[in-house]
Enzyme design. Sequence first.
Site, short mmCIF file in Angstrom:
data_model
loop_
_atom_site.label_atom_id
_atom_site.label_comp_id
_atom_site.label_asym_id
_atom_site.label_seq_id
_atom_site.Cartn_x
_atom_site.Cartn_y
_atom_site.Cartn_z
N ALA B 26 0.81 -1.23 0.00
CA ALA B 26 0.00 0.00 0.00
C ALA B 26 0.84 1.27 0.00
O ALA B 26 0.33 2.34 -0.31
CB ALA B 26 -0.92 0.00 1.23
N ASP B 29 4.11 2.78 -5.39
CA ASP B 29 3.68 3.64 -6.50
C ASP B 29 2.36 3.22 -7.12
O ASP B 29 1.54 4.05 -7.48
CB ASP B 29 4.74 3.59 -7.62
CG ASP B 29 5.69 4.76 -7.50
OD1 ASP B 29 5.58 5.51 -6.50
OD2 ASP B 29 6.53 4.91 -8.41
N HIS B 187 -3.51 -4.72 -17.30
CA HIS B 187 -4.36 -3.53 -17.40
C HIS B 187 -4.70 -3.17 -18.84
O HIS B 187 -5.66 -2.45 -19.09
CB HIS B 187 -3.71 -2.34 -16.67
CG HIS B 187 -2.53 -1.77 -17.37
ND1 HIS B 187 -1.25 -2.20 -17.14
CD2 HIS B 187 -2.44 -0.81 -18.30
CE1 HIS B 187 -0.44 -1.52 -17.89
NE2 HIS B 187 -1.12 -0.67 -18.61
N HIS B 249 1.03 -7.91 -22.82
CA HIS B 249 0.21 -6.98 -23.60
C HIS B 249 0.10 -7.38 -25.08
O HIS B 249 -0.99 -7.45 -25.64
CB HIS B 249 0.77 -5.56 -23.53
CG HIS B 249 0.87 -5.01 -22.14
ND1 HIS B 249 0.01 -5.38 -21.14
CD2 HIS B 249 1.71 -4.10 -21.60
CE1 HIS B 249 0.34 -4.74 -20.03
NE2 HIS B 249 1.36 -3.95 -20.28
#
Lengths: 330, 499
Positions: B26, B29, B187, B249
């Site tokens: 936590a 970055d 992501h 990705h």
Amino acid sequence: MEETMNRELNPESIENKINADLEKQPAHNIRACLFNLIFIYNIFREHLVSELLDFLFGKRPARIIHLQQTEKPVSSSYVKVRCYPDPQNNQVCFQEIIIQNGKDEIGNAPGTWVPLLIHEIPVIIVWLDSLQPFPSMLHTISTLADKVIFCTEANHLLGEDPLTVCRNIERQLIVRNENSTPGKPVVSDLTWFRSLPLRQQTALLFNPVSMRQYIYEIKDITLHGISQSEALLYLVWLASRLNWKSTDVKSGLPRFMDGRGNRVGIHMRDDTARKVVFITNDGQEFSINRIDEEGGECIINERHVLLDELDSLDHDPLYYDALNKIRENE
Amino acid sequence: MQENPLFDGLFKYKIATAFTIVIFGASGDLTAKKLIPALYSLFSHGFISNFKIIGFARSKWDSKFFKEKITDILKQHPVHSADTTALPDFINCISYISAPYDTDEGYELLKQRTAASAQVVYYLATPPVMYEPVIARLGSNNLSRYDQKSTKIVVEKPFGYDLASAEALNSHLLSIFDEKQVYRIDHYLGKETVQNIMVYRFGNGIYEPIWNSNYIEHVQITVAEKSGIGGRGSYYENAGAIRDMLQNHLLQLLSLVAMEAPNDLQPDSIRNEKLKVLKAIRPIDRRSSMESLVRAQYGGGIIDGETVKSYREEHGVAPDSETETYVGVKLFIDTWRWSGVPFFLRTGKRLSRRSTEISIQFKTPPHLLFGRDRTAQLNPNSLTLAIQPDEGITFRFNSKIPGFDTKMRTVNMSFSYGSSFAEKSPEAYERLLLDVMLGDNTLFTRNDEIECAWRFISNLITAYREEDKNRLLFYPAGGAGPEEADMLINRYGIKWRKL
């Protein structure tokens, strides 16, 4: 924002003015348009339409035609181009043509504004003018439209009876068997969406397992602080979901009999707080009193709904089913 | 139980039920830059309302300090600083546990704090080396499975360093959690335009008939970055472009472009189809690596008018580093649909422009009606899906130039998201975090997908290591990559799309 007065109603001349104003815009992609949007309203509602469009501005590019109903003897027009740059300097533009229809009725004539519709993109009409009696013009222009959006609350504020308005919409525009008449537009009503929180809260109230037994036991409903138009749509929704039968009523709110043939009591109360109270056959009382929407003229409160409606050319089957309850016992 | 007929069709958006999210790492970055802003955005937009955030890290902070840090982060955030009205309520939901990851101390406290939560999400935002001890302690403290509780774990990339480590991590993870509890995050899959690839392919009838080797000559996938490695030198030294970008990705983009239509939109239906593509990628062996792979590293150069350092001069990087910051690779997918169609993938740092795109190049017409010489000068049709920064779709085709002569030139038909849908798309992390809370793992990578991708990458790494001639190349920062990457594609008579 470019604004050019144009007293002529010649479509070519109007188009030239729009093009000239677009050319003055600084960046690329200025001509992208997702749909044609036609607003039909009395000029005294201009500020409301303007607020509605301010909300949409910068979110979707569109060709917008205003058919303002005025008392002027002669129809006229002007154009307005405004663009909103995104971070990549794409411009999201409104190409607005404001036609002020006068007593000569030239502004309303399809020959004046139909040539201004951009081809191959949807035509969506937002009708905020009178619907009682049902205007013949709406018949004509609905054949051009992919979607017609009403706001029965706005008609109620014009002094029109919501039941008659909804009945007219249902009779004239709702297609029961879509395959048989593919030319008919999709119909929606901003007031219907205004009633969504009310409908959701009702569904949630009766959703716990312990509450399901009462769904078909509603004997009496009292609506506090809810307008007649919203109440109407809410009640016909309930009736359609619970298979209540409607009885013949000319105006006001319809009356209903539940599945066992017992009359469901409906009461309206003026109140500042919006609340619905249900009484069941065994005398229990349940209420919804956290309805988040505020009162007011619906087209302002439903700006975000309008955006959703412009993005979809599908109809809401729940709305069509609800309107069918109005027709049921004609 | 009696049905509720009132419920049908009323709830358009799914709203997350009550949950507690525990962020391991936590103080790092990722939490500051991505997770907290995403959670705040979901809260301020009403997608989450009943929740607790527990920060868990080794830093000697307390809840008060953590709340102050988060307040500062959000007040300085480029988007959220404009509206902080929801901030006090958001901050109220936050607490912090300072503890080592590999002792029971913090986990016992965690157990107390999550005791009343019906749904607990563990988010591994630590360095990868800490995944194993955190997972182990969650297991040994009985925090992974509860009888009356839903627990989930989100694992950040990199998921493993190679096939063996990915298998070990999967094995460890699945000894403590069930696969359905695990959300491996990439992501890229949360980006709106990446999700649009499926809509574009399967929501339009026109493309499917020509989406195959009969009509498509080749496919290019580019993920170009202008930035360098930032402060990630020590991480990047052990990863390189192949592990950091190609393994996840680029292969995910490839699988979305090349997959068959799933039967439905159930998470496993989609992931099964993606997996088939990954399984069908022809392995690159030592013999084929010379003509299929280019690895390179950026030197110094000029970007945006500023002088930038070479990779070897970056902080945390060895002066004789052999880590690649650019990789170009040619792949084949051995399926009926894609037989013989080369896929060219490239990614690099410190290139001239930031650009992520997928370009489908179609074959020229079978009969050269307008004369060989003229047709040869024309570009074949192409369809380009731009993913960032200018999201949109461009179709390139040939048109006659007005005049008496039959002259032709290439023209574009473009659709730009920016000028059509101007509102902001949800950030990838917002979308993905909400999906975790809702239990939808469509946009997360399954264990077999990860292992399949690593199998290909591990073979690739072994191949170039065995092949002495496949040395590391260099390219100046601010360019389009090494010249040798052009040769990779030029031998097919084509060239890379301009960056």
